[in-house]
Design an enzyme around this catalytic site. Sequence first.
Site, short mmCIF file in Angstrom:
data_model
loop_
_atom_site.label_atom_id
_atom_site.label_comp_id
_atom_site.label_asym_id
_atom_site.label_seq_id
_atom_site.Cartn_x
_atom_site.Cartn_y
_atom_site.Cartn_z
N GLU A 1 -4.03 12.03 5.33
CA GLU A 1 -4.47 13.37 5.68
C GLU A 1 -5.85 13.36 6.33
O GLU A 1 -6.79 12.76 5.81
CB GLU A 1 -4.53 14.27 4.45
CG GLU A 1 -5.01 15.69 4.79
CD GLU A 1 -5.20 16.56 3.57
OE1 GLU A 1 -5.37 17.78 3.75
OE2 GLU A 1 -5.18 16.04 2.45
N GLU B 1 -0.31 32.85 -1.00
CA GLU B 1 -1.08 33.50 0.06
C GLU B 1 -0.92 35.01 0.05
O GLU B 1 -1.76 35.74 0.57
CB GLU B 1 -0.69 32.94 1.43
CG GLU B 1 -1.15 31.51 1.65
CD GLU B 1 -0.87 31.02 3.05
OE1 GLU B 1 -0.29 31.79 3.83
OE2 GLU B 1 -1.24 29.88 3.36
N GLU C 1 -4.57 30.62 11.50
CA GLU C 1 -4.89 30.67 10.08
C GLU C 1 -5.99 31.69 9.78
O GLU C 1 -5.94 32.37 8.75
CB GLU C 1 -5.29 29.28 9.58
CG GLU C 1 -4.16 28.27 9.56
CD GLU C 1 -3.07 28.60 8.56
OE1 GLU C 1 -3.31 29.43 7.64
OE2 GLU C 1 -1.98 28.02 8.67
N ALA D 1 -7.85 27.91 5.60
CA ALA D 1 -7.35 26.61 6.03
C ALA D 1 -5.84 26.68 6.15
O ALA D 1 -5.19 27.59 5.63
CB ALA D 1 -7.76 25.52 5.04
N ARG E 1 0.85 -1.18 0.00
CA ARG E 1 0.00 0.00 0.00
C ARG E 1 0.89 1.24 0.00
O ARG E 1 1.77 1.37 0.85
CB ARG E 1 -0.91 0.02 1.23
CG ARG E 1 -1.91 -1.14 1.28
CD ARG E 1 -2.98 -0.97 0.22
NE ARG E 1 -3.97 -2.04 0.27
CZ ARG E 1 -3.96 -3.11 -0.50
NH1 ARG E 1 -2.96 -3.28 -1.38
NH2 ARG E 1 -4.92 -4.02 -0.42
N GLU E 2 0.67 2.12 -0.97
CA GLU E 2 1.41 3.38 -1.02
C GLU E 2 0.59 4.45 -0.32
O GLU E 2 -0.61 4.61 -0.60
CB GLU E 2 1.69 3.76 -2.47
CG GLU E 2 2.66 2.79 -3.14
CD GLU E 2 2.76 3.01 -4.63
OE1 GLU E 2 1.82 3.57 -5.22
OE2 GLU E 2 3.78 2.59 -5.21
N ARG F 1 -4.42 26.98 -6.86
CA ARG F 1 -4.08 25.60 -6.53
C ARG F 1 -3.36 24.99 -7.73
O ARG F 1 -3.98 24.69 -8.76
CB ARG F 1 -5.35 24.81 -6.19
CG ARG F 1 -6.02 25.26 -4.90
CD ARG F 1 -5.07 25.19 -3.73
NE ARG F 1 -5.73 25.40 -2.44
CZ ARG F 1 -5.08 25.47 -1.29
NH1 ARG F 1 -3.75 25.36 -1.26
NH2 ARG F 1 -5.74 25.66 -0.17
N GLU G 1 -4.99 34.47 7.13
CA GLU G 1 -5.62 34.45 5.81
C GLU G 1 -6.79 35.43 5.68
O GLU G 1 -7.07 35.90 4.59
CB GLU G 1 -6.12 33.04 5.47
CG GLU G 1 -5.00 32.04 5.27
CD GLU G 1 -5.47 30.76 4.59
OE1 GLU G 1 -6.66 30.67 4.22
OE2 GLU G 1 -4.64 29.85 4.43
N LEU H 1 -2.10 23.98 7.21
CA LEU H 1 -1.51 22.72 7.65
C LEU H 1 -1.23 22.72 9.14
O LEU H 1 -0.96 23.76 9.75
CB LEU H 1 -0.20 22.46 6.91
CG LEU H 1 -0.27 22.28 5.40
CD1 LEU H 1 1.13 22.16 4.82
CD2 LEU H 1 -1.10 21.06 5.04
N PRO I 1 -8.98 8.65 2.06
CA PRO I 1 -8.43 7.58 2.88
C PRO I 1 -7.91 6.38 2.12
O PRO I 1 -7.21 5.54 2.71
CB PRO I 1 -9.61 7.20 3.79
CG PRO I 1 -10.82 7.64 3.05
CD PRO I 1 -10.41 8.87 2.31
N GLY I 2 -8.20 6.29 0.83
CA GLY I 2 -7.66 5.17 0.06
C GLY I 2 -6.17 5.32 -0.23
O GLY I 2 -5.48 4.32 -0.45
#
Length: 202
Positions: free
Chosen positions: A119, A145, A92, A75, A36-37, A63, A96, A77, A114-115
């Site tokens: 994250e 930003e 944030e 948003a 699984r990667e 993006r 922002e 990290l 989730p596959g």
Amino acid sequence: MAHSFDVVRSDVVYRGKLFGLRRDEVAMPGGGTAVREVLMHPGAVVIAAVDEHDRIGVVRQYRHPLHRELWEIPAGLLDVDGEPPWEAARRELFEEAGTRAATWHTLVDLASSPGISEEVQRVYLARDLTTVPQADRYVAHGDEEAEMAIDWIALDDAVARAMNGGLENAATVAGVLAADRARQAGWTGLRPADAPWPARPH
């Protein structure tokens, strides 16, 4: 009955500025192993900031994977060691949107993809807002930003945009719809900002 999927070997294939790629060999319940990667990611916080006029704050951000700008709620990290997620959300929103909030709640928790990715994102509801004076605002340098500016749109309009494809960022869509649901419930029954988050990466 839950199955056990033990990792028998794990190798980091790539580690970049924002994420990494890990190759896990996983024991399968029926015997044997499978590869699984996994996209390694620190997680993120997302902020649905709703003002006294039932407007929600959105920013337009470039993006690069999509080669265009998207309308999103603020948003960021979880990339500051030791910083609690709710403090990251406060930071944030300030950076922002030039905004502070006196009231914070947890709206929803998301597993982005989730596959393939570890994250997870927590969407917060921020209310009782005040605008930070221009002279005291955060100034971004050297990335996308630096060009962002906050816009405030009616929450009803944001819901309509989410439903007609005008909002595409998954966490933004979830945050807008969850904020609308919270409003319908009179802003009651919400989890506290520091609610347990067991899915957050260690």
